[in-house]
Enzyme design. Sequence first.
Site, PDB file in Angstrom:
ATOM      1  N   ASP A 199       7.093   4.424  -9.349  1.00  0.00           N
ATOM      2  CA  ASP A 199       5.979   5.164  -8.762  1.00  0.00           C
ATOM      3  C   ASP A 199       5.865   6.507  -9.482  1.00  0.00           C
ATOM      4  O   ASP A 199       6.864   7.133  -9.790  1.00  0.00           O
ATOM      5  CB  ASP A 199       6.266   5.404  -7.274  1.00  0.00           C
ATOM      6  CG  ASP A 199       5.000   5.723  -6.503  1.00  0.00           C
ATOM      7  OD1 ASP A 199       4.059   6.272  -7.108  1.00  0.00           O
ATOM      8  OD2 ASP A 199       4.952   5.424  -5.308  1.00  0.00           O
TER       9      ASP A 199
ATOM     10  N   LYS B 158       0.822  -1.203   0.000  1.00  0.00           N
ATOM     11  CA  LYS B 158       0.000   0.000   0.000  1.00  0.00           C
ATOM     12  C   LYS B 158       0.862   1.262   0.000  1.00  0.00           C
ATOM     13  O   LYS B 158       2.020   1.200   0.392  1.00  0.00           O
ATOM     14  CB  LYS B 158      -0.801  -0.008   1.306  1.00  0.00           C
ATOM     15  CG  LYS B 158      -2.282   0.189   1.178  1.00  0.00           C
ATOM     16  CD  LYS B 158      -2.975  -0.267   2.470  1.00  0.00           C
ATOM     17  CE  LYS B 158      -2.698   0.673   3.649  1.00  0.00           C
ATOM     18  NZ  LYS B 158      -3.350   1.993   3.480  1.00  0.00           N
TER      19      LYS B 158
ATOM     20  N   GLY C 296       2.578   4.482   1.323  1.00  0.00           N
ATOM     21  CA  GLY C 296       2.964   5.021   2.619  1.00  0.00           C
ATOM     22  C   GLY C 296       3.401   4.009   3.661  1.00  0.00           C
ATOM     23  O   GLY C 296       3.699   4.369   4.795  1.00  0.00           O
TER      24      GLY C 296
HETATM   25  N1  LIG Z   1      10.111   2.266  10.422  1.00  0.00           N
HETATM   26  C1  LIG Z   1       9.881   3.562  10.244  1.00  0.00           C
HETATM   27  N2  LIG Z   1       9.979   4.431  11.253  1.00  0.00           N
HETATM   28  C2  LIG Z   1       9.740   5.739  11.076  1.00  0.00           C
HETATM   29  N3  LIG Z   1       9.383   6.282   9.891  1.00  0.00           N
HETATM   30  C3  LIG Z   1       9.268   5.466   8.830  1.00  0.00           C
HETATM   31  C4  LIG Z   1       9.512   4.065   8.934  1.00  0.00           C
HETATM   32  N4  LIG Z   1       9.337   3.514   7.703  1.00  0.00           N
HETATM   33  C5  LIG Z   1       8.978   4.512   6.872  1.00  0.00           C
HETATM   34  N5  LIG Z   1       8.948   5.695   7.555  1.00  0.00           N
HETATM   35  C6  LIG Z   1       8.548   6.996   7.001  1.00  0.00           C
HETATM   36  O1  LIG Z   1       7.251   6.874   6.477  1.00  0.00           O
HETATM   37  C7  LIG Z   1       7.095   7.637   5.309  1.00  0.00           C
HETATM   38  C8  LIG Z   1       6.591   6.746   4.163  1.00  0.00           C
HETATM   39  O2  LIG Z   1       7.565   5.782   3.825  1.00  0.00           O
HETATM   40  P1  LIG Z   1       7.869   5.378   2.314  1.00  0.00           P
HETATM   41  O3  LIG Z   1       9.004   4.426   2.332  1.00  0.00           O
HETATM   42  O4  LIG Z   1       8.010   6.595   1.473  1.00  0.00           O
HETATM   43  O5  LIG Z   1       6.522   4.625   1.941  1.00  0.00           O
HETATM   44  P2  LIG Z   1       6.010   4.122   0.496  1.00  0.00           P
HETATM   45  O6  LIG Z   1       7.178   4.110  -0.437  1.00  0.00           O
HETATM   46  O7  LIG Z   1       5.454   2.757   0.754  1.00  0.00           O
HETATM   47  O8  LIG Z   1       4.936   5.069   0.070  1.00  0.00           O
HETATM   48  C9  LIG Z   1       8.447   8.268   5.032  1.00  0.00           C
HETATM   49  O9  LIG Z   1       8.426   9.589   5.487  1.00  0.00           O
HETATM   50  C10 LIG Z   1       9.422   7.427   5.848  1.00  0.00           C
HETATM   51  O10 LIG Z   1      10.536   8.181   6.282  1.00  0.00           O
HETATM   52 MG   LIG Z   2       7.428   5.095  -2.270  1.00  0.00          MG
END
Ligand SMILES: Nc1ncnc2c1ncn2[C@@H]1O[C@H](COP(=O)(O)OP(=O)(O)O)[C@@H](O)[C@H]1O
Ligand SMILES: [Mg+2]
Length: 296
Positions: free
Chosen positions: A34, A5, A7
Amino acid sequence: MFGGKGGVGKTTTSAATALHYARISRKTLIISSDLTPSLSDIFEMEIGPTEKPVPGAQNLHALEIDPDEVMRRWKEKFGPEVYAAASALIDLPYDEVVDYVAMAPGIQEEFMLDYILERVRDGRYDMIIWDTAPAGDTLRLLGLPQRFLEHLRVAPKVYLEVRDSFKLSRTPFLEIIRSWRELSEQTMRFFGDPANVEFILVTIPEALGVYQSRRVIRDLQQHGLDVRYLIINDVIVDPNGAFLRQRMEMQRPYIEMLYEEYGDRMTLVKLPLLPYEVKGIERLREVEGFLFGGEG
Ligand SMILES: Nc1ncnc2c1ncn2[C@@H]1O[C@H](COP(=O)(O)OP(=O)(O)O)[C@@H](O)[C@H]1O
Ligand SMILES: [Mg+2]
């Protein structure tokens, strides 16, 4: 392939994984498909549609796929033969014919997979990490070659009818269809073979995360893809107040559910919720540590 999903941490975990393989001397490329690419943000550099070395990380290159670029390459690769075939039937300018065919269902997605496969095949990398678009889009991507093939199945018949009624003798169109079908089948074979592709699902321990994961796992299975790694992100491990304790209690049953359902057939990895955002190589190295532990 990292999926899940929006985020939930796909970009974070795929970037940390890419860093890991680069660190153990594998030539690694991380690709994001993406539409809102965030590799540039997480690596704190301007990446864009051409491969760039990531400063501070040996053996690591990054690339953000631009759909317009994918389309441009499609036209370059197939435009002339598409036009040659079509011009046997219709008299229209090159661009109109090629643009029209390029809009056919599945072609763009099909070519996205082909684009990634090209990078796999050119042999410059030992490991390609693909940070995919949110789950629904990835499934669409993987499902499309199938639908595209089904779509193509009727095309020869239509073509032959048209050809006969126009009393045409040339059959290059059939050859094009055959070569597309081959391309599509090759792509599906490649992505469906666990010897080539590992699908890593990222989720969070909440109802929406868990339910979505179930659907993704089931749908991928229908495409012959087994998920063998599941990352449970944002896990609260050390609550220092009532608020976090309450959230940890909320997470507990979902974590148990995931272990119960998938523990015996997948490797589950818990990634703790960190007190900071994950941005820049240093932070990513910490995530790498959580994901890969001491085992290298
Ligand atoms: N384990 C974690 N602890 C704290 N923040 C996190 C963690 N994993 C992801 N984040 C934060 O959550 C947000 C979304 O992560 P992201 O990797 O961009 O998600 P996606 O690529 O699935 O949309 C980012 O700002 C990231 O820094
Ligand atoms: Mg992403």
